[in-house]
Design an enzyme around this catalytic site. Sequence first.
Site, PDB file in Angstrom:
ATOM      1  N   CYS A 165       0.815  -1.221   0.000  1.00 35.05           N
ATOM      2  CA  CYS A 165       0.000   0.000   0.000  1.00 35.05           C
ATOM      3  C   CYS A 165       0.849   1.271   0.000  1.00 35.05           C
ATOM      4  O   CYS A 165       0.323   2.370  -0.181  1.00 35.05           O
ATOM      5  CB  CYS A 165      -0.940   0.002   1.197  1.00 35.05           C
ATOM      6  N   HIS A 167      -3.322   7.079   2.097  1.00 37.18           N
ATOM      7  CA  HIS A 167      -3.754   5.771   1.618  1.00 37.18           C
ATOM      8  C   HIS A 167      -5.123   5.486   2.223  1.00 37.18           C
ATOM      9  O   HIS A 167      -5.330   5.654   3.421  1.00 37.18           O
ATOM     10  CB  HIS A 167      -2.727   4.714   2.041  1.00 37.18           C
ATOM     11  N   ASN A 227     -10.287  -0.333   0.161  1.00 44.94           N
ATOM     12  CA  ASN A 227      -8.825  -0.196   0.153  1.00 44.94           C
ATOM     13  C   ASN A 227      -8.291  -0.798  -1.150  1.00 44.94           C
ATOM     14  O   ASN A 227      -8.302  -2.013  -1.310  1.00 44.94           O
ATOM     15  CB  ASN A 227      -8.278  -0.923   1.377  1.00 44.94           C
TER      16      ASN A 227
HETATM   17  O1  UT7 Z   1      -3.774  -1.236   3.537  1.00 45.15           O
HETATM   18  C1  UT7 Z   1      -3.013  -1.833   4.525  1.00 45.15           C
HETATM   19  C2  UT7 Z   1      -3.227  -1.197   5.801  1.00 45.15           C
HETATM   20  N1  UT7 Z   1      -4.317  -1.818   6.517  1.00 45.15           N
HETATM   21  C3  UT7 Z   1      -4.940  -1.154   7.440  1.00 45.15           C
HETATM   22  O2  UT7 Z   1      -4.668   0.004   7.636  1.00 45.15           O
HETATM   23  C4  UT7 Z   1      -5.976  -1.840   8.289  1.00 45.15           C
HETATM   24  C5  UT7 Z   1      -5.860  -1.374   9.718  1.00 45.15           C
HETATM   25  N2  UT7 Z   1      -6.850  -1.975  10.607  1.00 45.15           N
HETATM   26  C6  UT7 Z   1      -8.162  -1.648  10.556  1.00 45.15           C
HETATM   27  O3  UT7 Z   1      -8.573  -0.847   9.737  1.00 45.15           O
HETATM   28  C7  UT7 Z   1      -9.091  -2.231  11.590  1.00 45.15           C
HETATM   29  O4  UT7 Z   1      -8.337  -2.891  12.559  1.00 45.15           O
HETATM   30  C8  UT7 Z   1     -10.144  -3.222  10.995  1.00 45.15           C
HETATM   31  C9  UT7 Z   1     -11.175  -2.448  10.201  1.00 45.15           C
HETATM   32  C10 UT7 Z   1      -9.464  -4.236  10.128  1.00 45.15           C
HETATM   33  C11 UT7 Z   1     -10.881  -3.933  12.130  1.00 45.15           C
HETATM   34  O5  UT7 Z   1     -11.477  -2.997  13.003  1.00 45.15           O
HETATM   35  P1  UT7 Z   1     -11.319  -3.164  14.586  1.00 45.15           P
HETATM   36  O6  UT7 Z   1     -12.109  -2.077  15.180  1.00 45.15           O
HETATM   37  O7  UT7 Z   1      -9.861  -3.217  14.892  1.00 45.15           O
HETATM   38  O8  UT7 Z   1     -12.040  -4.531  14.839  1.00 45.15           O
HETATM   39  P2  UT7 Z   1     -11.459  -5.863  15.510  1.00 45.15           P
HETATM   40  O9  UT7 Z   1     -10.525  -6.559  14.568  1.00 45.15           O
HETATM   41  O10 UT7 Z   1     -10.991  -5.568  16.882  1.00 45.15           O
HETATM   42  O11 UT7 Z   1     -12.775  -6.712  15.637  1.00 45.15           O
HETATM   43  C12 UT7 Z   1     -13.826  -6.344  16.519  1.00 45.15           C
HETATM   44  C13 UT7 Z   1     -14.919  -7.378  16.456  1.00 45.15           C
HETATM   45  C14 UT7 Z   1     -14.407  -8.802  16.593  1.00 45.15           C
HETATM   46  O12 UT7 Z   1     -15.369  -9.534  17.331  1.00 45.15           O
HETATM   47  P3  UT7 Z   1     -15.122  -9.876  18.867  1.00 45.15           P
HETATM   48  O13 UT7 Z   1     -13.853 -10.660  18.903  1.00 45.15           O
HETATM   49  O14 UT7 Z   1     -15.002  -8.536  19.549  1.00 45.15           O
HETATM   50  O15 UT7 Z   1     -16.344 -10.636  19.225  1.00 45.15           O
HETATM   51  C15 UT7 Z   1     -14.374  -9.324  15.191  1.00 45.15           C
HETATM   52  O16 UT7 Z   1     -14.540 -10.716  15.106  1.00 45.15           O
HETATM   53  O17 UT7 Z   1     -15.546  -7.316  15.162  1.00 45.15           O
HETATM   54  C16 UT7 Z   1     -15.560  -8.616  14.591  1.00 45.15           C
HETATM   55  N3  UT7 Z   1     -15.454  -8.459  13.130  1.00 45.15           N
HETATM   56  C17 UT7 Z   1     -16.509  -8.272  12.325  1.00 45.15           C
HETATM   57  N4  UT7 Z   1     -17.826  -8.199  12.581  1.00 45.15           N
HETATM   58  C18 UT7 Z   1     -18.652  -7.995  11.540  1.00 45.15           C
HETATM   59  C19 UT7 Z   1     -14.325  -8.430  12.387  1.00 45.15           C
HETATM   60  N5  UT7 Z   1     -14.637  -8.256  11.092  1.00 45.15           N
HETATM   61  C20 UT7 Z   1     -15.992  -8.150  11.036  1.00 45.15           C
HETATM   62  C21 UT7 Z   1     -16.890  -7.935   9.990  1.00 45.15           C
HETATM   63  N6  UT7 Z   1     -18.216  -7.863  10.284  1.00 45.15           N
HETATM   64  N7  UT7 Z   1     -16.490  -7.790   8.701  1.00 45.15           N
END
Ligand code: UT7
Length: 330
Positions: free
Chosen positions: A114, A255, A285
């Site tokens: 990225c 990005h 993305n």
């Molecule tokens: O281009 C390369 C650079 N990449 C990035 O910059 C990505 C950086 N990271 C992010 O943008 C965020 O971390 C994400 C959008 C990927 C995830 O957001 P988050 O607020 O960090 O969520 P999380 O991974 O902590 O997940 C929270 C909850 C989890 O459930 P539990 O364990 O709390 O019960 C996940 O299982 O959300 C759940 N979850 C979802 N729920 C519904 C994860 N993905 C999904 C989904 N739909 N698609």
Amino acid sequence: MEKLGIAITGSGSAVPKNTLTNEAMTQLVETSDEWIATRTGIRQRRLALPSESLSMLATTAASQAIASAGIKATDLDLILLATSTPDDLFGTACQIQAQLGATKAVAFDLTAACSGFVFGLVTASQYIKTGVYQNVLLIGADILSRWVDWEDRRTCVLFGDGAGAVVLQGNQSDRLLGFSLKSDGTQNHYLNLAYAPSAQELLSDVNITKGHYQPITMNGKEVYRFAVQKVPEIIDKALFQANLTVDQIDWLILHQANQRIIDSVAQRLNIPENKVISNLANYGNTSAASIPLALDEAVRQGKIKQNDIIATSGFGAGLTWGAAIFQWGR
Ligand code: UT7
């Protein structure tokens, strides 16, 4: 007089026709429009059809950039393709060179995930600043839909496909005002599209590996933490190099990974919302394509004007991150 400065003189972009909304995504994995929109800002993404190749998207974006720079493909000295998803692992830039008819240009791929567009911008500018080349085409393009695990809701909702391109030309004044690039391989395991080797016995005493690439894996939390800390720092560094202050920036183009990252970086740098360019709601993305895609849209919408100062930053797998400050136009 020798033109050892650089100017970014044209832009272009292309996305596949096919749209996948968050609503449609709920048919694939357990998710909701509400979760995706509030956690990321993404509403829909474009997905390449089997008949659409990376070189097709990249060539369309490139043709627009060449036309808007007012040059011809045969004027190009160098074509750089920033991508992690080439049509051919040996490189796709040469196919684009052929499709454009850029007979004079040398062409090669550059991989920095990225961060590819920002790394490519700095790489392209070095060839111009040393007087080696005058006209360089830089493309950022990715088709990550080929490489996500469509059963993994933590990653598949995030990515989309697209291409963006710019033309850089030798100029008497240097319009690339400052930059900084960084890599940290100790954090490589947070974001991968890794080769999975499986041993194969070729002869009784000769073993090789024959394998395939695994789908994208990401530790979202760690990458998020990394981005909101490192991106403001590196933009500050590039601004210092440019001898500019934050209030002199006209536009911030990050990005497009997550609206929360964009908002947090803008807030930390004290950049008001009306200077922040964001289009990830529509495209998700798109990796190396996201910055030139957002840049080109803003130029075509008449937001970005001649002489505007743009701060841009890419970040992602490697881990890699970088920032560049440049002034739009000749
Ligand atoms: O281009 C390369 C650079 N990449 C990035 O910059 C990505 C950086 N990271 C992010 O943008 C965020 O971390 C994400 C959008 C990927 C995830 O957001 P988050 O607020 O960090 O969520 P999380 O991974 O902590 O997940 C929270 C909850 C989890 O459930 P539990 O364990 O709390 O019960 C996940 O299982 O959300 C759940 N979850 C979802 N729920 C519904 C994860 N993905 C999904 C989904 N739909 N698609």
